[in-house]
Design a protein around this motif. Structure first.
Motif, PDB file in Angstrom:
ATOM      1  N   LEU A 113       0.786  -1.135  -0.043  1.00 54.89           N
ATOM      2  CA  LEU A 113      -0.005  -0.082  -0.126  1.00 54.89           C
ATOM      3  C   LEU A 113       0.840   1.320  -0.072  1.00 54.89           C
ATOM      4  O   LEU A 113       0.664   2.441  -0.682  1.00 54.89           O
ATOM      5  CB  LEU A 113      -1.090  -0.125   1.113  1.00 54.89           C
ATOM      6  CG  LEU A 113      -2.020  -0.925   0.869  1.00 54.89           C
ATOM      7  CD1 LEU A 113      -2.891  -0.948   2.300  1.00 54.89           C
ATOM      8  CD2 LEU A 113      -2.877  -0.594  -0.102  1.00 54.89           C
ATOM      9  N   SER A 114       1.960   1.216   0.450  1.00 55.95           N
ATOM     10  CA  SER A 114       2.798   2.374   0.625  1.00 55.95           C
ATOM     11  C   SER A 114       3.597   2.417  -0.692  1.00 55.95           C
ATOM     12  O   SER A 114       3.623   1.648  -1.484  1.00 55.95           O
ATOM     13  CB  SER A 114       3.880   2.118   1.684  1.00 55.95           C
ATOM     14  OG  SER A 114       4.953   1.082   1.440  1.00 55.95           O
ATOM     15  N   SER A 115       4.029   3.667  -1.059  1.00 52.97           N
ATOM     16  CA  SER A 115       4.862   3.860  -2.433  1.00 52.97           C
ATOM     17  C   SER A 115       5.972   3.000  -2.548  1.00 52.97           C
ATOM     18  O   SER A 115       6.382   2.652  -3.761  1.00 52.97           O
ATOM     19  CB  SER A 115       5.084   5.597  -2.587  1.00 52.97           C
ATOM     20  OG  SER A 115       5.943   5.721  -1.494  1.00 52.97           O
ATOM     21  N   GLN A 116       6.657   2.895  -1.519  1.00 50.74           N
ATOM     22  CA  GLN A 116       7.915   2.104  -1.581  1.00 50.74           C
ATOM     23  C   GLN A 116       7.438   0.482  -1.799  1.00 50.74           C
ATOM     24  O   GLN A 116       8.205  -0.140  -2.929  1.00 50.74           O
ATOM     25  CB  GLN A 116       8.318   2.351  -0.199  1.00 50.74           C
ATOM     26  CG  GLN A 116       9.922   1.854  -0.262  1.00 50.74           C
ATOM     27  CD  GLN A 116      10.572   1.640   1.031  1.00 50.74           C
ATOM     28  OE1 GLN A 116       9.931   2.075   2.253  1.00 50.74           O
ATOM     29  NE2 GLN A 116      12.004   1.529   1.116  1.00 50.74           N
ATOM     30  N   GLY A 117       6.470   0.068  -1.397  1.00 54.39           N
ATOM     31  CA  GLY A 117       5.872  -1.203  -1.439  1.00 54.39           C
ATOM     32  C   GLY A 117       5.589  -1.270  -2.932  1.00 54.39           C
ATOM     33  O   GLY A 117       5.878  -2.400  -3.618  1.00 54.39           O
ATOM     34  N   LEU A 118       4.989  -0.212  -3.452  1.00 56.05           N
ATOM     35  CA  LEU A 118       4.377  -0.408  -4.890  1.00 56.05           C
ATOM     36  C   LEU A 118       5.600  -0.605  -5.814  1.00 56.05           C
ATOM     37  O   LEU A 118       5.629  -1.416  -6.630  1.00 56.05           O
ATOM     38  CB  LEU A 118       3.686   0.918  -5.036  1.00 56.05           C
ATOM     39  CG  LEU A 118       2.348   0.645  -6.237  1.00 56.05           C
ATOM     40  CD1 LEU A 118       1.526  -0.324  -5.777  1.00 56.05           C
ATOM     41  CD2 LEU A 118       1.912   1.964  -6.419  1.00 56.05           C
ATOM     42  N   THR A 119       6.651   0.237  -5.598  1.00 55.41           N
ATOM     43  CA  THR A 119       7.814   0.232  -6.533  1.00 55.41           C
ATOM     44  C   THR A 119       8.343  -1.273  -6.478  1.00 55.41           C
ATOM     45  O   THR A 119       8.577  -1.734  -7.412  1.00 55.41           O
ATOM     46  CB  THR A 119       8.919   1.165  -6.418  1.00 55.41           C
ATOM     47  OG1 THR A 119       9.007   1.341  -4.845  1.00 55.41           O
ATOM     48  CG2 THR A 119       8.522   2.784  -6.845  1.00 55.41           C
ATOM     49  N   GLN A 120       8.322  -1.846  -5.215  1.00 54.24           N
ATOM     50  CA  GLN A 120       9.091  -2.941  -4.988  1.00 54.24           C
ATOM     51  C   GLN A 120       8.260  -3.955  -5.785  1.00 54.24           C
ATOM     52  O   GLN A 120       8.872  -5.040  -6.706  1.00 54.24           O
ATOM     53  CB  GLN A 120       8.947  -3.219  -3.524  1.00 54.24           C
ATOM     54  CG  GLN A 120      10.042  -4.516  -3.281  1.00 54.24           C
ATOM     55  CD  GLN A 120       9.502  -4.862  -1.827  1.00 54.24           C
ATOM     56  OE1 GLN A 120       9.180  -4.409  -0.974  1.00 54.24           O
ATOM     57  NE2 GLN A 120       9.856  -6.316  -1.607  1.00 54.24           N
ATOM     58  N   LEU A 121       6.788  -4.087  -5.799  1.00 53.69           N
ATOM     59  CA  LEU A 121       5.982  -5.182  -6.541  1.00 53.69           C
ATOM     60  C   LEU A 121       6.258  -4.828  -8.161  1.00 53.69           C
ATOM     61  O   LEU A 121       6.366  -5.987  -8.644  1.00 53.69           O
ATOM     62  CB  LEU A 121       4.661  -4.586  -6.160  1.00 53.69           C
ATOM     63  CG  LEU A 121       3.516  -5.658  -6.947  1.00 53.69           C
ATOM     64  CD1 LEU A 121       3.766  -6.916  -6.244  1.00 53.69           C
ATOM     65  CD2 LEU A 121       2.018  -5.069  -6.527  1.00 53.69           C
TER      66      LEU A 121
END
Lengths: 439, 214
Positions: free
Chosen positions: A276-284
């Motif tokens: 849900l966080s932007s960091q998590g999103l880039t990782q995904l």
């Protein structure tokens, strides 16, 4: 006896006449075997021998020969504490006189003389906290009710039955109960107030008596009792139906749930919180990209699916055309070869067809050779004989002279109509005989 | 049997050929008794299978087997070429079993039928003295051999020439279209009579049921 019946029925005696003497002999033999009966008395019996064999020896009960010493019983007086008048009564008690006197047990049935703990009140009490002008009860009647309640241990049906106050009040059972419980509640509440201990609060709430509810309840019970067997059966069947419906509904719901599960997108196995966080999103995103790259290595051809499909269609179309052409050619060849088509192409007139004995059937026919006359139906021997008789009456032969197709067809029809005629005749005969019997 | 495409059958087609079978019989001429006939024999008879108008049937019939009475020498007579007939002498009538075998191309089983050998004139009133002409007995049955879904080969053979010609008038042959028509009319009359009877009985039945009803 039997001979009389035979006479009534007009049956010849000859058959049965040989039997009675035989019977006599039998009874005499039996009689000789009997002993222990007076000869004169026996002669009185004559032929009417008693149906039950007389027992010749009487048996008495065996003499009692007990060796044990009889146990001692004592006639003792006892005091019944349940009595108020102190009456002394006696009874037999097991044991010697000494032991009985030594151990003076209380009377066995004393304990059953119990009294219900019914709240009581005086006239003063009544005047102070019970009296309620909204209720058509006076002290006297209330007192009467409480006395009855005590006397009959709150057995309300009995109380209602015996309720016979000076002036006829026409109070129902529920009225009595309502009054009784209401007064009890009041007394308890008053006592609580006096002692300031809420020990009876549970009891007080239990004493809330709802007359209407009680009447309704009884009505329901009566109605339940008065159902007819048919109604009971119907109810039961309805219950079963309802259960079936419920089960079916459960099934459908389960099935639907399963179906929905199948139709649903696969559930996420893990939580999505981490993306849900932007960091998590880039990782995904990165993760997915690497996976994609890997897959590309596996299938390097950059396929355009639409083009591939088109290609396929084209090929199919071509092969199909070729096939069609081939088929047409073959057909042409076959037409040339086949004698039937040769003949059929000549366009035969019906007359010519007949000349060749040709016939084209609309339906499928069983292949094989047969004689035309074998198609004349045959029936069961007795039916066949009757049919032949009728044929003779009509001046026709069993077999036509010239078994051509049309003749055989006619002959078949003739046989069938004769068969129906025979059936009809049989029915008419049956009915006629029935009529004759009824007359 | 020749295998292959030739034994293929033609669907929904049937082809038929008329045949006649039966016997002729005539008593011995008292002056010219056949020399080798047993003394008790009285008649000469011939049993046959042939075309109704004397035409050749061997193009579809291969052979005919006649089963005579067991008292005859060599009682099963197999005739493998036309004319398919057996001539014998005898004194009594009996059932002759006839088995017709078809040509190989037909690829069919044989057909069997029975014929009651007639030696004496029939249909005459009792005690009537038959004339000389009546003494020559004929008992002939007309029938049709039907091939349902014939093989192509048989079809070829059968369609070489029209084989089902039936003469128009009775004067041309006993078995003519006229005979056929008369036969049909006769049977139709019979059917009509039976129908009338049926009507009569239906009425009767209805009446009876009405009486029974109330």
């Amino acid at each position: 006896m039997s001979s009389e019946i035979l006479d009534v029925l007009n049956v010849q005696h000859s058959g049965s006449s040989s039997q009675p003497p035989k019977k006599k002999q039998k009874t005499e033999q039996k009689a000789k075997a009997l002993t222990g009966m007076n000869r004169e008395l026996f002669q009185l019996l004559g032929q009417n021998t008693p149906p039950v064999a007389v027992r010749n020896q009487q048996k008495f009960k065996d003499r009692l020969n007990a060796l044990e010493k009889p146990s001692s019983w004592t006639w003792a007086a006892f005091k019944n504490n349940a009595r108020t008048d102190g009456l002394k009564l006696h009874h037999w008690v097991k044991g010697s006189k000494e032991t009985v006197e030594a151990s003076e047990l209380p009377y066995k049935f004393e304990k059953y003389n119990t009294e219900l703990n019914i709240p009581d009140f005086t006239e003063d009490d009544y005047l102070t906290f019970i009296k309620n002008k909204a209720v058509p009860w006076c002290y006297k009647e209330t007192r009467y009710l409480f006395d009855l309640a005590k006397a009959f241990d709150l057995k309300w049906i009995v109380i209602n039955d015996r309720y016979n106050y000076e002036e006829p009040t026409g109070r129902s059972l529920e009225d009595l109960q309502e009054r009784f419980y209401g007064v009890c509640q009041r007394i308890l509440i008053y006592q609580n107030e006096q002692e300031e201990t809420a020990q009876n609060s549970n009891l007080i709430s239990n004493l809330n008596y709802n007359k209407h509810k009680e009447i309704e309840r009884k009505k329901y019970l009566i109605r339940l009792l008065e159902r007819s067997p048919a109604e009971i059966a119907e109810e039961e069947s309805l219950l079963i139906e309802a259960k079936k419906f419920e089960a079916a509904a459960k099934n459908t719901i389960a099935e639907r749930a399963q179906l929905l599960q199948l139709l649903d997108s696969p559930h996420a196995t893990g939580s999505i919180n981490q993306y849900l966080s932007s960091q998590g999103l880039t990782q995904l995103y990165n993760q997915l990209m690497t996976e994609k790259r890997k897959r590309r290595v596996d299938s390097p051809a950059p396929e355009n699916p639409l083009a591939a499909l088109n290609e396929k269609f084209k090929q199919q179309h071509l092969s199909r055309q070729k096939q069609l052409q081939q088929e047409r050619m073959e057909q042409h060849k076959r037409v040339k070869d086949s004698p039937i088509s040769m003949l059929l192409s000549k366009n035969l007139t019906p007359r010519e067809e007949a000349a060749f004995g040709l016939q084209v059937h609309a339906e499928k026919i069983t292949p094989g050779v047969f004689l035309r006359s074998s198609k004349i139906p045959t029936y069961k021997p007795n039916v066949q004989n009757r049919i032949v008789a009728i044929l003779n009456e009509l001046g026709l032969g069993r077999k036509p002279v010239m078994s051509t197709e049309s003749v055989v067809a006619k002959q078949d029809e003739l046989y069938k109509t004769i068969n129906t005629l025979l059936d009809l005749k049989k029915q008419v005969d049956k009915l006629e005989t029935e009529h004759r019997i009824m007359k | 049997m020749a295998p292959g495409p030739s034994s293929k059958r033609i669907k929904t087609l049937s082809i038929c050929r008329p045949i006649v079978y039966g016997n002729t019989a005539k008593p011995f001429d008292p002056e010219h008794r056949p020399p080798n006939a047993p003394s008790e024999h009285t008649h000469t008879w011939t049993v046959f299978v042939r075309g109704p108008y004397g035409e050749d049937v061997s193009y579809f019939i291969k052979k005919v087997v006649f089963k005579l009475h067991d008292t005859y020498n060599n009682s099963t007579r197999s005739i493998e070429s036309p004319p398919f007939e057996v001539t014998e002498t005898g004194w009594g009538e009996f059932e002759i079993g006839i088995k017709i075998f078809f040509v190989n191309e037909a690829n069919e089983k044989n057909v069997s039928l029975y014929h009651h050998l007639r030696l004496h004139p029939y249909g005459l009133p009792l005690n009537a003295v038959p004339t000389e002409e009546q003494k020559n007995v004929e008992s002939i049955q007309f029938d049709e051999v039907v091939f349902n879904e014939p093989t192509e080969q048989l079809f070829h053979i059968m369609t070489q020439k029209p084989g089902n010609m039936v003469p128009e008038l009775k004067t041309q042959s006993v078995f003519s279209k006229q005979t056929e028509r008369e036969e049909v009319v006769r049977i139709e009359n019979g059917i009509k009579k039976v129908r009338q009877e049926i009507e009569k009985y239906t009425k009767k039945l209805n009446e009876l049921q009405q009486i029974k009803g109330p």
